[in-house]
Motif scaffolding. Structure first.
Motif, PDB file in Angstrom:
ATOM      1  N   ASP A 175       0.815  -1.209   0.000  1.00 57.68           N
ATOM      2  CA  ASP A 175       0.000   0.000   0.000  1.00 57.68           C
ATOM      3  C   ASP A 175       0.852   1.264   0.000  1.00 57.68           C
ATOM      4  OD1 ASP A 175      -2.211  -1.594   0.097  1.00 57.68           O
ATOM      5  OD2 ASP A 175      -2.465  -1.455   2.264  1.00 57.68           O
ATOM      6  N   CYS A 176       2.133   1.159   0.211  1.00 57.82           N
ATOM      7  CA  CYS A 176       3.003   2.317   0.392  1.00 57.82           C
ATOM      8  C   CYS A 176       3.756   2.629  -0.900  1.00 57.82           C
ATOM      9  CB  CYS A 176       3.995   2.066   1.526  1.00 57.82           C
ATOM     10  SG  CYS A 176       3.191   1.736   3.116  1.00 57.82           S
ATOM     11  N   GLN A 177       3.863   3.903  -1.189  1.00 50.92           N
ATOM     12  CA  GLN A 177       4.534   4.365  -2.407  1.00 50.92           C
ATOM     13  C   GLN A 177       6.037   4.449  -2.187  1.00 50.92           C
ATOM     14  OE1 GLN A 177       3.018   8.128  -3.828  1.00 50.92           O
ATOM     15  NE2 GLN A 177       4.976   8.667  -4.775  1.00 50.92           N
ATOM     16  N   PRO A 178       6.854   3.861  -3.077  1.00 47.34           N
ATOM     17  CA  PRO A 178       8.313   4.013  -2.941  1.00 47.34           C
ATOM     18  C   PRO A 178       8.715   5.487  -3.045  1.00 47.34           C
ATOM     19  CG  PRO A 178       7.769   2.266  -4.494  1.00 47.34           C
ATOM     20  CD  PRO A 178       6.490   3.003  -4.220  1.00 47.34           C
ATOM     21  N   LEU A 179       9.667   5.875  -2.226  1.00 45.87           N
ATOM     22  CA  LEU A 179      10.130   7.263  -2.187  1.00 45.87           C
ATOM     23  C   LEU A 179      11.648   7.282  -2.280  1.00 45.87           C
ATOM     24  CD1 LEU A 179       9.397  10.300  -1.710  1.00 45.87           C
ATOM     25  CD2 LEU A 179       9.734   9.860   0.730  1.00 45.87           C
ATOM     26  N   ALA A 180      12.180   8.095  -3.191  1.00 41.40           N
ATOM     27  CA  ALA A 180      13.629   8.255  -3.329  1.00 41.40           C
ATOM     28  C   ALA A 180      14.080   9.464  -2.532  1.00 41.40           C
ATOM     29  CB  ALA A 180      14.004   8.421  -4.801  1.00 41.40           C
ATOM     30  N   PHE A 181      15.305   9.406  -2.005  1.00 41.63           N
ATOM     31  CA  PHE A 181      15.848  10.567  -1.307  1.00 41.63           C
ATOM     32  C   PHE A 181      15.948  11.738  -2.281  1.00 41.63           C
ATOM     33  CE2 PHE A 181      17.509   7.256   1.586  1.00 41.63           C
ATOM     34  CZ  PHE A 181      16.988   7.774   2.766  1.00 41.63           C
ATOM     35  N   GLY A 182      15.511  12.907  -1.815  1.00 43.01           N
ATOM     36  CA  GLY A 182      15.525  14.101  -2.644  1.00 43.01           C
ATOM     37  C   GLY A 182      14.259  14.320  -3.436  1.00 43.01           C
ATOM     38  N   GLU A 183      13.357  13.350  -3.451  1.00 45.76           N
ATOM     39  CA  GLU A 183      12.101  13.453  -4.189  1.00 45.76           C
ATOM     40  C   GLU A 183      11.041  14.109  -3.299  1.00 45.76           C
ATOM     41  OE1 GLU A 183       8.729  10.479  -6.208  1.00 45.76           O
ATOM     42  OE2 GLU A 183      10.497   9.668  -5.180  1.00 45.76           O
ATOM     43  N   THR A 184      10.315  15.085  -3.832  1.00 42.69           N
ATOM     44  CA  THR A 184       9.213  15.726  -3.126  1.00 42.69           C
ATOM     45  C   THR A 184       7.894  15.159  -3.628  1.00 42.69           C
ATOM     46  OG1 THR A 184      10.457  17.781  -2.825  1.00 42.69           O
ATOM     47  CG2 THR A 184       8.070  17.908  -2.586  1.00 42.69           C
ATOM     48  N   VAL A 185       7.053  14.707  -2.700  1.00 42.46           N
ATOM     49  CA  VAL A 185       5.753  14.156  -3.056  1.00 42.46           C
ATOM     50  C   VAL A 185       4.664  14.972  -2.373  1.00 42.46           C
ATOM     51  CG1 VAL A 185       6.573  11.804  -3.473  1.00 42.46           C
ATOM     52  CG2 VAL A 185       5.921  12.483  -1.160  1.00 42.46           C
ATOM     53  N   THR A 186       3.462  14.895  -2.923  1.00 44.69           N
ATOM     54  CA  THR A 186       2.318  15.590  -2.337  1.00 44.69           C
ATOM     55  C   THR A 186       1.237  14.579  -2.004  1.00 44.69           C
ATOM     56  OG1 THR A 186       1.347  15.992  -4.520  1.00 44.69           O
ATOM     57  CG2 THR A 186       2.824  17.688  -3.631  1.00 44.69           C
ATOM     58  N   GLY A 187       0.382  14.953  -1.075  1.00 49.35           N
ATOM     59  CA  GLY A 187      -0.701  14.067  -0.678  1.00 49.35           C
ATOM     60  C   GLY A 187      -1.750  14.830   0.094  1.00 49.35           C
ATOM     61  N   THR A 188      -2.791  14.117   0.484  1.00 52.90           N
ATOM     62  CA  THR A 188      -3.907  14.721   1.212  1.00 52.90           C
ATOM     63  C   THR A 188      -4.310  13.818   2.368  1.00 52.90           C
ATOM     64  OG1 THR A 188      -4.735  15.789  -0.803  1.00 52.90           O
ATOM     65  CG2 THR A 188      -6.268  15.580   1.051  1.00 52.90           C
ATOM     66  N   ILE A 189      -4.488  14.420   3.528  1.00 49.56           N
ATOM     67  CA  ILE A 189      -5.005  13.738   4.701  1.00 49.56           C
ATOM     68  C   ILE A 189      -6.475  14.121   4.842  1.00 49.56           C
ATOM     69  CG2 ILE A 189      -4.811  13.427   7.187  1.00 49.56           C
ATOM     70  CD1 ILE A 189      -2.431  12.352   5.609  1.00 49.56           C
ATOM     71  N   SER A 190      -7.358  13.122   4.899  1.00 50.69           N
ATOM     72  CA  SER A 190      -8.791  13.380   5.018  1.00 50.69           C
ATOM     73  C   SER A 190      -9.383  12.432   6.048  1.00 50.69           C
ATOM     74  CB  SER A 190      -9.472  13.186   3.659  1.00 50.69           C
ATOM     75  OG  SER A 190      -9.378  11.825   3.246  1.00 50.69           O
ATOM     76  N   ALA A 191     -10.681  12.612   6.305  1.00 54.89           N
ATOM     77  CA  ALA A 191     -11.352  11.713   7.240  1.00 54.89           C
ATOM     78  C   ALA A 191     -11.368  10.292   6.720  1.00 54.89           C
ATOM     79  CB  ALA A 191     -12.768  12.216   7.509  1.00 54.89           C
ATOM     80  N   ASP A 192     -11.477  10.139   5.406  1.00 56.57           N
ATOM     81  CA  ASP A 192     -11.495   8.806   4.807  1.00 56.57           C
ATOM     82  C   ASP A 192     -10.093   8.216   4.637  1.00 56.57           C
ATOM     83  OD1 ASP A 192     -14.252   8.882   4.609  1.00 56.57           O
ATOM     84  OD2 ASP A 192     -14.188   9.814   2.616  1.00 56.57           O
ATOM     85  N   ALA A 193      -9.097   9.089   4.531  1.00 59.31           N
ATOM     86  CA  ALA A 193      -7.704   8.638   4.358  1.00 59.31           C
ATOM     87  C   ALA A 193      -6.836   9.381   5.376  1.00 59.31           C
ATOM     88  CB  ALA A 193      -7.226   8.897   2.935  1.00 59.31           C
ATOM     89  N   PRO A 194      -6.831   8.937   6.637  1.00 58.86           N
ATOM     90  CA  PRO A 194      -6.136   9.677   7.699  1.00 58.86           C
ATOM     91  C   PRO A 194      -4.624   9.542   7.669  1.00 58.86           C
ATOM     92  CG  PRO A 194      -7.104   7.682   8.585  1.00 58.86           C
ATOM     93  CD  PRO A 194      -7.567   7.770   7.164  1.00 58.86           C
ATOM     94  N   GLU A 195      -4.097   8.693   6.793  1.00 61.41           N
ATOM     95  CA  GLU A 195      -2.651   8.574   6.698  1.00 61.41           C
ATOM     96  C   GLU A 195      -2.256   8.136   5.293  1.00 61.41           C
ATOM     97  OE1 GLU A 195      -1.933   4.048   8.387  1.00 61.41           O
ATOM     98  OE2 GLU A 195      -1.944   5.724   9.815  1.00 61.41           O
ATOM     99  N   VAL A 196      -1.030   8.521   4.897  1.00 60.05           N
ATOM    100  CA  VAL A 196      -0.443   8.123   3.624  1.00 60.05           C
ATOM    101  C   VAL A 196       0.945   7.587   3.931  1.00 60.05           C
ATOM    102  CG1 VAL A 196       0.222   8.850   1.303  1.00 60.05           C
ATOM    103  CG2 VAL A 196      -1.716   9.954   2.438  1.00 60.05           C
ATOM    104  N   CYS A 197       1.339   6.472   3.305  1.00 58.90           N
ATOM    105  CA  CYS A 197       2.634   5.891   3.659  1.00 58.90           C
ATOM    106  C   CYS A 197       3.549   5.768   2.445  1.00 58.90           C
ATOM    107  CB  CYS A 197       2.460   4.531   4.346  1.00 58.90           C
ATOM    108  SG  CYS A 197       1.739   3.237   3.313  1.00 58.90           S
ATOM    109  N   TYR A 198       4.847   5.813   2.728  1.00 62.45           N
ATOM    110  CA  TYR A 198       5.893   5.723   1.712  1.00 62.45           C
ATOM    111  C   TYR A 198       6.987   4.798   2.244  1.00 62.45           C
ATOM    112  CZ  TYR A 198       3.571  10.092   0.431  1.00 62.45           C
ATOM    113  OH  TYR A 198       2.630  11.043   0.115  1.00 62.45           O
ATOM    114  N   THR A 199       7.749   4.182   1.341  1.00 56.09           N
ATOM    115  CA  THR A 199       8.882   3.357   1.753  1.00 56.09           C
ATOM    116  C   THR A 199      10.177   3.967   1.223  1.00 56.09           C
ATOM    117  OG1 THR A 199       8.652   1.927  -0.202  1.00 56.09           O
ATOM    118  CG2 THR A 199       7.555   1.219   1.821  1.00 56.09           C
TER     119      THR A 199
END
Length: 388
Positions: free
Chosen positions: A20-44
């Motif tokens: 369920d978690c999106q791979p993240l590279a060092f130096g990469e900027t990502v965006t996301g949204t925290i909502s009542a339906d999605a209270p957390e977002v995960c990255y590896t």
């Protein structure tokens, strides 16, 4: 020192599925949204052993109060942050060093049930990556070299070419006025990437690193001044370790190698100490970027009961022990799992230290208290009660 005490369960977050978690590279900027339906977002993320990095989470929309969690193996909570400082609600996990192999999970969430959009970025500290073309003196394994860290040359590099893989130990010793920082870099393409680092415990001390398993190729060893230290002259030795035999005698300042044959296995070393000596002792199992040995270290006066036993099974360390009397002390190294080489570093931080009567402070659940720990006032104790 700041202590925050609360009634919590085990340091483990809600189960997350790695897929369920999106791979993240060092130096990469990502965006996301925290909502009542999605209270957390995960990255590896996949840091190398001993790489240091930081994670930033900044609110960009809504009333979001960002919060960060960093999870390790089995979703164990390794670090967390809500507010980076008193002046912002943005979140920051800083100066985290990877100590075991494997991926980490970053959980972006919120505090106080807030929602909104965010930006997130994980970054290596700039000093951990340098161009491979940076000047470096060519050196040979087993041959001591010397140099000086100055204001004009704050980072001094030595380059070694390895024809075969092997295990290395590195030690840099400084003159009495300053504290050295020692780092091992692996040259990869256009860059030299830091893979392990260690500071000396005190001015004039020895920064000792290893044993480290290295592949054939080019490595660079960096000597610099630790944070807050003035620069100065140093000596450096990078060599393949010659393991000590069980029962060998060691002295303050020794950085030596041993080898355990597998669990269970035990080795003993002795050293002469004086009452009031403040010592530190660190054992480092082989840093091979794979499965690591689990072990502990004990110190006894002669053959008596242990005075202290280390707690961290992967990087056993006795940070500060005040010797109670003159005599011969025994260091015992025990293996819980696997086999292989390890290093043992014994250092004297001070001599003639008087015993310290540790004060016990009464606190309540959810209290936030402050204190200060120094070499002579080296502990604070807190007592609280929990009703059944």
């Amino acid at each position: 020192m700041v202590l925050v005490l609360g009634l919590v369960g085990p340091l483990q977050a809600a189960p997350l599925r790695q897929g369920d978690c999106q791979p993240l590279a060092f130096g990469e900027t990502v965006t996301g949204t925290i909502s009542a339906d999605a209270p957390e977002v995960c990255y590896t993320i996949s840091p190398a052993i001993e790489q240091r990095f930081y994670i930033e989470m900044r609110a960009t929309d809504g009333d979001l109060d960002p919060a960060l969690q960093l999870l390790g193996m089995a979703n164990m909570l390794m670090a967390s942050n809500d507010n980076a400082s008193d002046d912002t609600t943005d979140a920051l996990i800083e100066n985290y060093m990877q100590t075991m192999p494997g991926d980490l999970t970053i959980v972006a969430t919120s505090a106080n049930d807030t929602t909104g959009s965010f930006e997130l970025r994980a970054s290596l500290y700039a000093e951990t990556i340098v161009p491979a073309t940076a000047p470096a003196e060519v050196a040979a394994l087993g041959q001591p070299v010397s140099g000086a860290v100055t204001a004009d040359a704050p980072r001094v590099f030595f380059e070694y070419t390895l024809d075969t893989s092997g295990v290395l130990m590195l030690s840099a010793e400084a003159s009495a006025e300053w504290t050295p920082h020692l780092a091992l870099h692996r040259v990869s393409g256009e860059f030299s990437v830091e893979i392990a680092a260690m500071d000396a415990a005190r001015p004039g001390g020895k920064a000792a690193l290893g044993p480290v398993f290295v592949q054939p190729g080019i490595i660079r060893v960096e000597v610099a001044a630790a944070d807050g230290s003035d620069p100065g002259e140093f000596s450096l030795l990078v060599a393949e370790p010659d393991p000590l035999m069980d029962g060998s005698a060691i002295t303050y300042g020794d950085f030596v190698a041993g080898e355990l044959g597998g669990a269970p296995d035990t080795q003993h070393f002795t050293f002469d100490g004086m009452a009031g000596d403040a010592i530190t002792l660190r054992m480092t199992p082989l840093l091979d970027f794979g499965a690591q040995m689990r072990a502990n270290v004990e110190v006894r006066l002669g053959e008596g009961e242990p005075l202290v036993t280390s707690q961290n099974a992967y990087h056993p360390e006795i940070a500060l022990l005040l010797l109670p009397e003159d005599g011969q002390y025994t260091v015992t190294v025990n293996s819980f799992s696997s086999a292989g080489p390890y290093s043992l570093f014994l250092d004297q931080l001070a001599a003639g230290v008087e015993p310290y009567d540790v004060p016990v402070n009464e606190i309540a659940l959810n209290d936030i208290v402050t204190g200060e720990i120094g070499l002579l006032e080296y502990a604070q104790a807190y007592r609280f009660e929990i009703e059944a």
